[in-house]
Write an enzyme that holds these catalytic residues in place. Structure first.
Site, mmCIF file in Angstrom:
data_model
loop_
_atom_site.group_PDB
_atom_site.id
_atom_site.type_symbol
_atom_site.label_atom_id
_atom_site.label_comp_id
_atom_site.label_asym_id
_atom_site.label_seq_id
_atom_site.Cartn_x
_atom_site.Cartn_y
_atom_site.Cartn_z
ATOM 1 N N HIS A 1 0.829 -1.217 0.000
ATOM 2 C CA HIS A 1 0.000 0.000 0.000
ATOM 3 C C HIS A 1 0.861 1.264 0.000
ATOM 4 C CE1 HIS A 1 -3.873 -2.106 0.866
ATOM 5 N NE2 HIS A 1 -3.071 -2.974 1.419
ATOM 6 N N ASN B 1 -10.296 -2.892 2.480
ATOM 7 C CA ASN B 1 -9.981 -2.921 1.050
ATOM 8 C C ASN B 1 -11.246 -2.694 0.237
ATOM 9 O OD1 ASN B 1 -7.233 -3.400 1.226
ATOM 10 N ND2 ASN B 1 -7.386 -5.594 0.945
ATOM 11 N N TYR C 1 0.859 -4.156 12.044
ATOM 12 C CA TYR C 1 0.703 -2.723 11.773
ATOM 13 C C TYR C 1 1.492 -1.852 12.743
ATOM 14 C CZ TYR C 1 -2.637 -3.924 8.178
ATOM 15 O OH TYR C 1 -3.199 -4.438 7.040
HETATM 16 FE FE1 HDE Z 1 -2.488 -4.852 5.371
HETATM 17 N N1 HDE Z 1 -0.703 -4.069 5.860
HETATM 18 N N2 HDE Z 1 -1.846 -6.678 5.946
HETATM 19 N N3 HDE Z 1 -4.244 -5.733 4.751
HETATM 20 N N4 HDE Z 1 -3.174 -3.101 4.771
HETATM 21 C C1 HDE Z 1 -0.358 -2.783 5.721
HETATM 22 O O1 HDE Z 1 0.726 -1.438 7.298
HETATM 23 C C2 HDE Z 1 -0.742 -6.909 6.674
HETATM 24 C C3 HDE Z 1 -4.580 -7.032 4.847
HETATM 25 C C4 HDE Z 1 -4.416 -2.793 4.343
HETATM 26 O O2 HDE Z 1 -3.315 3.446 3.898
HETATM 27 C C5 HDE Z 1 0.966 -2.452 6.335
HETATM 28 O O3 HDE Z 1 0.946 0.805 7.523
HETATM 29 C C6 HDE Z 1 -0.661 -8.298 7.017
HETATM 30 C C7 HDE Z 1 -5.982 -7.224 4.637
HETATM 31 C C8 HDE Z 1 -4.495 -1.406 3.979
HETATM 32 O O4 HDE Z 1 -1.672 3.314 5.321
HETATM 33 C C9 HDE Z 1 1.366 -3.774 6.978
HETATM 34 C C10 HDE Z 1 -1.749 -8.890 6.437
HETATM 35 C C11 HDE Z 1 -6.479 -5.977 4.407
HETATM 36 C C12 HDE Z 1 -3.223 -0.891 4.233
HETATM 37 C C13 HDE Z 1 0.226 -4.684 6.599
HETATM 38 C C14 HDE Z 1 -2.484 -7.867 5.784
HETATM 39 C C15 HDE Z 1 -5.381 -5.060 4.466
HETATM 40 C C16 HDE Z 1 -2.435 -1.974 4.723
HETATM 41 C C17 HDE Z 1 1.959 -1.822 5.414
HETATM 42 C C18 HDE Z 1 -2.113 -10.367 6.430
HETATM 43 C C19 HDE Z 1 -7.928 -5.579 4.086
HETATM 44 C C20 HDE Z 1 -2.744 0.526 3.984
HETATM 45 C C21 HDE Z 1 1.989 -0.359 5.747
HETATM 46 C C22 HDE Z 1 -2.686 -10.817 7.588
HETATM 47 C C23 HDE Z 1 -8.852 -5.899 5.125
HETATM 48 C C24 HDE Z 1 -3.066 1.447 5.110
HETATM 49 C C25 HDE Z 1 1.187 -0.229 6.934
HETATM 50 C C26 HDE Z 1 -2.658 2.848 4.755
HETATM 51 C C27 HDE Z 1 -1.092 -1.831 5.111
HETATM 52 C C28 HDE Z 1 0.186 -5.953 7.010
HETATM 53 C C29 HDE Z 1 -3.668 -8.129 5.040
HETATM 54 C C30 HDE Z 1 -5.554 -3.657 4.240
HETATM 55 C C31 HDE Z 1 2.724 -4.322 6.581
HETATM 56 C C32 HDE Z 1 0.431 -8.954 7.830
HETATM 57 C C33 HDE Z 1 -6.755 -8.552 4.698
HETATM 58 C C34 HDE Z 1 -5.696 -0.660 3.447
HETATM 59 O O5 HDE Z 1 1.433 -3.678 8.373
#
Ligand code: HDE
Length: 724
Positions: free
Chosen positions: A106, A179, A393
């Site tokens: 993202h 999402n 996060y």
């Molecule tokens: Fe994320 N995800 N994610 N994700 N995600 C990040 O956090 C992660 C997942 C989502 O505009 C990171 O600040 C793992 C699902 C959005 O700043 C990180 C898993 C969904 C955003 C991270 C998921 C999301 C992130 C990278 C598997 C939808 C952007 C930068 C379990 C429900 C937020 C950050 C923004 C961002 C980890 C899966 C949505 C690395 C480990 C499912 C919208 O922490």
């Protein structure tokens, strides 16, 4: 040789074209009205000094007034620089450290401010403060994003879009980090690094950027059948939205609401865009990325600046343990949805985005969403993805922002009172002031905050027991049934797009065995789809993949899964008007009025940015020169040409593309009779259909704009067939 250079307060390069520095200064002079630059003075030889008391004096970070920001301190006019030039060193030092690590996923995103307003009280379901009082507004910050691309990648990648909302509630920050697709690729957070490594550029070569159309991604997913429901969604038009404003958002996981009596109700969160759903075609996406890589962020910026505040409804699917028990799939499995027919979505509020950021870095880049930012009255479920996210996060924010005090940044700081004993660390800006920084203490009133069992966050006391194990639940084992349900819920043209997208992506895979393995999964979803893709690849049909569970054939289509089944409208859309000299002024006026009346916007595209001279002699300014305003940037187009003016267009390749692309992308096209030579040159004049509407009289303008509400004329795609 030997020629003495005249000392100047300008750098040599700035002087290259200017005997006197005055000539090199207009930029600064022009910028002065907007920014607090020092004003240029004199005719060279002088530095840019503060002209009057109203203009701020430039200072260093230490507040020391700066006398000269154009030249480093040096010995003589042409001698070496001096290290004591603290202003120069501070300026360069700070510049060298401007970047922070981009988000691992993202990275490319755009954030804006707004508010959430409750329209239905949920006091019986949850004690969350923001859901109590109808009409009350809670400030929010929302960041939309793509997932796979780097920070500078193009907006129209085929990808999931992030839809992250930070609610600044009176009881602390609640982050709903969702999402635009309601399911995810994987069931367990431990697979996330593998998924993302596979999707991102391949490690040896560092490409491809922002796309899944490569071997590693398809290798991984073809070995992870749980991803196939999500694959259907990202190969659908959902993954190439026309705008952030026209897409849904989903919290994805099941969460819990906890009411004042401690009763739990499961909840899934939905954002429904008021302007409806809309996507672009793949061929269009590819061209938008070239024409305007910032298409999505510009769209949101323009909409808000223009006072067209985008709006979503907050919808909830609420269900109890009994439903969770009898539902065909596991409500903790993030690769599954709950069809709206089974649990209807109740609208309880609205989200309005009404303010752009003051500074992109300070807000959009530094905003730190954390799934574990949870408020009393809402709680996690045991979804293994969500549980894993709750670690990731916070950890990632420390890496990105460099200090556990990232909550002190204004965009991350709660807007309610805070009181705790956490202190120090890098960049501590709000250390506690009282005598005690520990608890329990006996300092009475000086002793600082105390825990509060009534108001405080409490976890739902769910009973959990079982052996410690690394097993995945049997209830997560059905990987294809909902993939099929999604596919059969699509309109025929949407199904075609899914087939085309799969064929496109797999054609970019070099290894035939990977292509075949993907098709072997498609066979478990829909044989016609698998056949279409295999034919498109010229691939011998493989055997179906071994399925842990047979695909349920009986799941009925679910209408909300189709974009095209939703109501359509031209409100909030953009008409591109290609105009020439001599164009009919009354017609143009009528078009503009019709567009504005329905809450849409327009842009004039012309051979010259200075504009066109209309038939009444008036000058109509243009927003785009033709090659800067291709038709892919618009939802519909009108070609308002005069007989003489059209001559400017027929010889222009960009003008021909404007017409032929609008036609190929199934757009509504309005045109004056005089524009016909352009349509002929564009090769579409013989194929005109009912969505190509002649603008013969002024009255036709409103009828044309009304017809544009259909957004696309799909039957045309079957004749043009761009992709297959
Ligand atoms: Fe994320 N995800 N994610 N994700 N995600 C990040 O956090 C992660 C997942 C989502 O505009 C990171 O600040 C793992 C699902 C959005 O700043 C990180 C898993 C969904 C955003 C991270 C998921 C999301 C992130 C990278 C598997 C939808 C952007 C930068 C379990 C429900 C937020 C950050 C923004 C961002 C980890 C899966 C949505 C690395 C480990 C499912 C919208 O922490």
């Amino acid at each position: 040789m030997g020629s003495k250079r005249k000392p100047s307060s300008f750098g040599e390069s700035a002087m290259a074209n200017a005997g006197k520095s005055q000539a090199a200064q207009p930029d600064l002079a022009a910028a002065e009205t907007e920014m607090s630059y020092a004003q240029p003075q004199g005719d060279g030889g002088e530095t840019h000094q503060t002209a009057n008391a109203a203009v701020e004096t430039l200072t260093t970070q230490q507040g020391i007034p700066v006398s000269d920001d154009q030249n480093t301190l040096r010995i003589g006019a042409r001698g070496p620089s001096l290290i004591e030039d603290f202003h120069f060193r501070e300026k360069i030092f700070h510049f060298d450290h401007e970047r922070i690590p981009e988000r691992v996923v993202h990275a490319r995103g755009f954030g804006v401010h707004g508010y959430f307003e409750l329209t239905k009280s949920l006091a019986d379901m949850t004690r969350a403060d923001l859901f109590q009082r109808v009409g009350e507004q809670t400030p929010v910050f929302v960041r939309f994003s793509t997932v796979a691309g780097s920070k500078g990648s193009a907006d129209l990648a085929r990808d999931v879009r992030g839809f992250a909302v930070k609610f600044y509630t009176k009881e602390g920050n609640w982050d709903l980090v969702g999402n635009n697709i309601p399911v995810f690729f994987i069931q367990d957070a431990i697979k996330f690094p593998d998924l993302i490594h596979a999707a991102k550029p391949e490690p040896d070569r560092g490409f491809p950027q922002a796309q899944t159309a490569h071997d590693n991604f398809w290798d991984f997913v073809s070995l992870s059948p749980e991803s196939f429901h999500m694959i259907m969604w990202i190969m659908s038009d959902r993954a190439i939205p026309r705008s952030f404003r026209f897409m849904e958002g989903f919290g994805v996981h099941s969460f819990r609401f906890i009411n004042a009596e401690g009763k739990s109700t499961f909840v899934k969160f939905h954002w429904k865009p008021k302007l409806g759903l809309q996507s672009v075609l793949w061929n269009e996406a590819v061209k938008i990325n070239g024409a305007d890589p910032d298409f999505h962020r510009r769209d949101l910026w323009d909409a808000i600046k223009g006072g067209h505040f985008p709006e979503w409804e907050l919808g909830l699917q609420l269900f109890d343990d009994a439903f969770a028990e009898r539902f065909e799939f596991d409500i903790l499995d993030s690769t599954k949805i709950i069809p709206e027919e089974q649990v209807p979505v109740q609208i309880v509020g609205r989200l309005v985005l009404d303010r752009t950021v003051d500074n992109f870095f300070a807000e959009t880049e530094q905003v730190a969403f954390c799934t574990q930012n949870m408020v009393p009255g809402i709680d996690f479920s045991d979804d293994p993805l969500l549980q894993g996210r709750n670690f990731s996060y916070l950890d990632t924010q420390l890496k990105r922002l460099g200090s556990p005090n990232f909550t002190h940044l204004p965009v991350n700081a709660p807007r309610c009172p805070m009181a705790h004993f956490q202190q120090d660390g890098h960049m501590a800006m709000k250390n506690p002031k009282a005598r005690a920084n520990y608890e329990p203490n006996s300092w009475g009133a000086l002793g600082g905050p105390r825990e509060n069992p009534e108001r405080g966050f409490t976890s739902f006391p769910e009973e959990v027991a079982g052996p410690k194990t690394r097993l995945r639940s049997e209830s997560f084992a059905d990987h294809y049934s909902q993939a099929r349900q999604f596919f059969i819920s699509q309109a025929p043209i949407e199904r075609k797009h899914i087939g085309d997208a799969l064929t496109f992506e797999l054609s970019k895979c070099e290894r035939p065995d990977i292509r075949a393995r993907v098709v072997s999964h498609l066979l478990n979803i829909d044989v016609a789809l698998a056949t279409r893709v295999a034919d498109g690849l010229r691939l011998e049909m493989p055997d179906p993949a071994k399925a842990a569970r047979p695909t349920r054939q009986e799941l009925p289509p679910s209408a909300p899964l189709s974009i095209l089944a939703r109501p359509k409208s031209f409100a909030g859309r953009k008409l591109g008007i290609l105009a020439t000299d001599g164009a009919d002024a009354k017609l143009l006026k009528a078009l503009i009025e019709a567009v504005e009346k329905i809450g849409a916007v327009y842009e004039i595209v012309a051979p010259h940015i200075g504009g066109v001279v209309l038939d009444d002699g008036a000058m109509q300014p243009a927003a785009q020169k033709i090659d800067g305003g291709p038709s892919v940037l618009y939802d519909a187009v009108a070609i308002v040409a005069s007989e003489t003016g059209v001559a400017d267009l027929v010889g222009d390749a960009a003008a021909r593309d404007f017409a032929s692309d609008a036609f190929a992308h199934c757009k509504f096209i309005g045109f004056t009779q005089s524009a016909t030579p352009l349509l002929e040159k564009a090769g579409v004049a013989d194929a005109l259909d009912e969505a190509c509407i002649q603008l013969a009289t002024v009255k036709d303008a409103a009828a044309f704009v009304a017809a544009c509400a259909e957004l696309r004329y799909w039957p045309r795609e079957l004749t043009v067939d761009l992709d297959a």
